[in-house]
Design a protein around this motif. Structure first.
Motif, PDB file in Angstrom:
ATOM      1  N   TYR A 303       0.804  -1.217   0.000  1.00  0.00           N
ATOM      2  CA  TYR A 303       0.000   0.000   0.000  1.00  0.00           C
ATOM      3  C   TYR A 303       0.840   1.271   0.000  1.00  0.00           C
ATOM      4  O   TYR A 303       0.445   2.287  -0.565  1.00  0.00           O
ATOM      5  CB  TYR A 303      -0.948  -0.007   1.202  1.00  0.00           C
ATOM      6  N   TYR A 304       2.005   1.217   0.637  1.00  0.00           N
ATOM      7  CA  TYR A 304       2.840   2.430   0.645  1.00  0.00           C
ATOM      8  C   TYR A 304       3.310   2.755  -0.778  1.00  0.00           C
ATOM      9  O   TYR A 304       3.255   3.904  -1.231  1.00  0.00           O
ATOM     10  CB  TYR A 304       4.044   2.258   1.562  1.00  0.00           C
ATOM     11  N   THR A 307       0.469   4.092  -2.789  1.00  0.00           N
ATOM     12  CA  THR A 307       0.189   5.484  -2.429  1.00  0.00           C
ATOM     13  C   THR A 307       1.131   6.437  -3.157  1.00  0.00           C
ATOM     14  O   THR A 307       0.717   7.472  -3.692  1.00  0.00           O
ATOM     15  CB  THR A 307       0.333   5.665  -0.905  1.00  0.00           C
ATOM     16  N   GLU A 311      -0.062   9.019  -6.117  1.00  0.00           N
ATOM     17  CA  GLU A 311       0.192  10.443  -5.874  1.00  0.00           C
ATOM     18  C   GLU A 311       1.001  11.044  -7.023  1.00  0.00           C
ATOM     19  O   GLU A 311       0.732  12.159  -7.483  1.00  0.00           O
ATOM     20  CB  GLU A 311       0.937  10.629  -4.555  1.00  0.00           C
ATOM     21  N   LYS A 333      -5.342   7.285  -4.203  1.00  0.00           N
ATOM     22  CA  LYS A 333      -4.304   7.498  -3.186  1.00  0.00           C
ATOM     23  C   LYS A 333      -4.919   7.512  -1.790  1.00  0.00           C
ATOM     24  O   LYS A 333      -4.384   6.907  -0.846  1.00  0.00           O
ATOM     25  CB  LYS A 333      -3.592   8.832  -3.442  1.00  0.00           C
ATOM     26  N   GLU A 334      -6.050   8.201  -1.638  1.00  0.00           N
ATOM     27  CA  GLU A 334      -6.711   8.241  -0.327  1.00  0.00           C
ATOM     28  C   GLU A 334      -7.159   6.842   0.101  1.00  0.00           C
ATOM     29  O   GLU A 334      -7.066   6.476   1.272  1.00  0.00           O
ATOM     30  CB  GLU A 334      -7.919   9.187  -0.384  1.00  0.00           C
ATOM     31  N   ASN A 337      -4.083   4.989   1.171  1.00  0.00           N
ATOM     32  CA  ASN A 337      -3.636   5.555   2.451  1.00  0.00           C
ATOM     33  C   ASN A 337      -4.424   4.954   3.604  1.00  0.00           C
ATOM     34  O   ASN A 337      -3.877   4.642   4.667  1.00  0.00           O
ATOM     35  CB  ASN A 337      -3.808   7.080   2.443  1.00  0.00           C
ATOM     36  N   SER A 338      -5.727   4.812   3.390  1.00  0.00           N
ATOM     37  CA  SER A 338      -6.581   4.233   4.429  1.00  0.00           C
ATOM     38  C   SER A 338      -6.192   2.776   4.701  1.00  0.00           C
ATOM     39  O   SER A 338      -6.087   2.350   5.857  1.00  0.00           O
ATOM     40  CB  SER A 338      -8.038   4.327   4.004  1.00  0.00           C
ATOM     41  N   VAL A 577       5.567   7.960   7.283  1.00  0.00           N
ATOM     42  CA  VAL A 577       5.962   7.681   5.897  1.00  0.00           C
ATOM     43  C   VAL A 577       7.395   7.219   5.876  1.00  0.00           C
ATOM     44  O   VAL A 577       8.090   7.246   6.887  1.00  0.00           O
ATOM     45  CB  VAL A 577       5.788   8.922   5.000  1.00  0.00           C
TER      46      VAL A 577
END
Length: 609
Positions: A303-304, A307, A311, A333-334, A337-338, A577
């Motif tokens: 997921y990182y 993201t 982005e 991206k949101e 992030n979740s 992050v």
């Protein structure tokens, strides 16, 4: 015919070969087969070793429950065994587990305990693995001295053990230590040393075919490409050619192996940054889209990385004017992030559980030691009673003799007290005269103190007037910011109303969620900015002017933390992050502030006010 122990050793070596070639599924299947044979042979040391390998594999798969189960099994079997190497492998399993969950102090303790159990002048391969683990801990703590020490020790023992895959990683570890030194001293010669170590790490792949993993070789080449990107001027053609050369080598190295999407994504991200720098937005889009497709289709979601890619695509589409696509990838991206937040919560819960379990074990051991100590004290007390009885008889004899001696001493003391009383009377007369002098001095001091207090009150009144003026100025600025935020919030709500007329019911909820998140995010950033501005009211104003008002609220918050001397690692921890994301943000802020390459952003911000 091979014994079962020999079969297990052969299978573990085969599993390592699968791992080095990037076939991780085959690696896991081979370890499982070895586990069954080791159970049949009832070889405790091999069973503990296999449990440790399974725990490490499950950590990579983010299966924390199974990883903990295997690590606990290794530790329990090791503690029940009298075999030294079983205990060593048990400690190593726990050290790897705690290190992955960032419980660094317990990782260090178990690694040091394992090293203490290894016989002198033996098992260089185990020592090199443990020293490399200690390097990872101390590098995460930014401890330059111990990072350098353990990177060198890992290199030395990997050379002795002829473990060329770990040797390649150890050369990379040395380059990390050199980079930490460069960040402190800014000595340009260190950059050459850092690049030399990275080339050493990469060259082992060709010097010892099959002994260095494809993934290890890919990471070494990717690090070389990043070195040129970060520490050289992109306007030079040879720099761009070097970045492409080593990035593509990394990509080719893992082209046919399992789980190659992270390396693939990093390579495409680096090439996309290069194309964006050159204004080739179409090629940059191709690289980012390719990374997104590979990451989205991966079995294990990263997921990182997702993201970061979404982005990057959102910013790229915004830059070239494709607002609809920019908004679409912003939503994705949101979403990622979740999911990343949920994943981090799971890791944190396992970390807390491991810490609690360790504390419970330590408390039980402490209670056992306390009980043992209590028994020792009880035995000592019994012996003491007998000794005290004998001493009491001796004391009675000496007590009688002391009474006679005390009577004589009392007579002498009475005579001395009379002499002391006369001396005290004379001393009191001297004190009386001294008090009169001291009283006069106190009155003079009081007059001076009163004058000083009057002057201090006048100074405080002047400072209060100045603070009042400054406070009024900050309140006016806060009101202006509040009006701006209110205008933005109204615009977002209007945009929400307009968008709802064009989308279906499912997308309406998504749009509303994005706008609510943006409103809360704006409110949080504004609060942090206002708290900092109360102390340095001119800081943000100067930054806005220098950047032509291009800095975002998040950029301003980064600037505030850099002004307060937070390191890249600490900022990464605050924002949850990766440090690489912080470094990229710093690079963009420096561009917005129009700072020359030779000017350090951290130093500039710290000297701004």
């Amino acid at each position: 015919m091979e014994t079962k122990e020999q079969q297990v050793d052969s299978l573990l070596k085969q599993a390592k070969r699968y791992r080095l070639s990037g076939h991780f599924k085959a690696n896991l299947q081979t370890i499982v087969i070895a586990k069954k044979i080791a159970e049949q042979a009832q070889n405790r040391t091999q069973q503990v070793q296999i449990f440790g390998e399974l725990s490490r594999q499950k950590l990579y798969d983010n299966d924390f429950d199974l990883a903990k189960k295997y690590a606990d099994s290794a530790a329990k079997m090791a503690s029940d065994s009298k075999e030294v190497y079983a205990k060593i492998w048990g400690k190593m399993a726990l050290a790897n587990y705690y290190n992955y969950l960032n419980i660094r102090d317990l990782a260090v303790k178990n690694a040091q305990d394992a090293l203490a159990l290894i016989p002198a002048n033996k098992d260089d391969d185990l020592k090199s693995r443990l020293y490399y683990l200690l390097y990872t801990v101390y590098s995460s703590w930014n401890d330059l001295k111990l990072t350098t020490k353990y990177a060198q020790l890992s290199t030395t023992y990997a050379q002795r053990a002829k473990d060329y895959d770990l040797l390649s990683n150890s050369y990379t570890a040395q380059s990390v230590a050199i980079e930490m030194d460069y960040q402190q001293r800014k000595n340009q010669l260190l950059l050459d040393s850092m690049l030399y170590k990275l080339h050493q790490a990469a060259n082992l792949f060709k010097l010892y075919p099959g002994a260095v993993g494809n993934n290890t070789y890919a990471i070494a080449n990717l690090n070389i490409a990043n070195h040129y990107f970060q520490y050289h001027e992109l306007s030079h053609q040879y720099v761009q050619d070097s970045i492409r050369k080593y990035a593509l080598r990394a990509q080719q190295a893992v082209a046919d192996q399992d789980l190659n999407y992270l390396i693939h994504g990093n390579v495409n991200g680096l090439l996309a940054e290069l194309e964006t720098h050159n204004g080739n937005y179409k090629q940059a889009e191709i690289y980012l889209q390719d990374s997104y497709v590979h990451l989205a289709e991966a079995e294990l979601p990263q997921y990182y990385a997702l993201t970061q890619v979404t982005e990057g695509l959102s910013r790229l589409y915004e830059k070239i004017g494709q607002d609809q696509k920019a908004l679409s990838f912003l939503r994705k991206k949101e979403m990622y992030n979740s999911k990343l937040f949920d994943q981090n919560q799971i890791v944190q819960s396992h970390k807390l559980e491991a810490q609690y379990e360790n504390q419970r074990i330590l408390l039980e051991m402490k209670n056992i030691k306390a009980q043992q100590q209590s028994r020792k004290i009880q035995n000592i007390l019994y012996a003491s009673v007998a000794v005290l009885a004998l001493i009491s008889l001796i004391l009675l004899y000496y007590s009688y003799r002391n009474k006679i001696r005390l009577h004589t001493e009392q007579q002498l003391n009475l005579q001395k007290e009379k002499e002391d009383a006369l001396a005290i009377a004379q001393m009191r007369e001297k004190e009386k005269r001294f008090l009169l002098v001291e009283k006069a001095e106190a009155e003079r001091h009081a007059r001076m103190q009163l004058r000083l207090e009057q002057e201090e009150q006048a100074r405080l009144k002047a400072e209060q007037e100045l603070l009042k003026i400054q406070k009024e100025q900050m309140e006016r600025e806060a009101l202006a910011d509040a009006l701006q935020i209110e205008r933005k919030n109204e615009l977002l709500l209007q945009l929400k109303d307009r968008l709802e007329t064009f989308v279906d019911e499912e997308d309406k909820g998504v749009i509303a969620k994005i706008i609510r998140t943006e409103l809360r995010h704006e409110e949080t950033l504004n609060k942090s900015t206002k708290e900092f501005q109360e102390i340095h009211s001119s800081f943000f104003q100067k930054l806005k002017e220098l950047s032509d008002h291009k800095l975002t609220p998040l950029d301003l918050k980064y600037c505030a933390y850099m002004h307060l001397r937070l390191s890249t690692k600490e900022m990464a921890s605050v924002f949850n992050v990766e440090p690489k994301s912080i470094r990229v943000s710093k690079y963009r802020i420096k561009q917005k502030l129009h700072l020359p390459k030779e000017v350090e952003l951290d130093t500039f911000l710290q000297d701004l006010v």
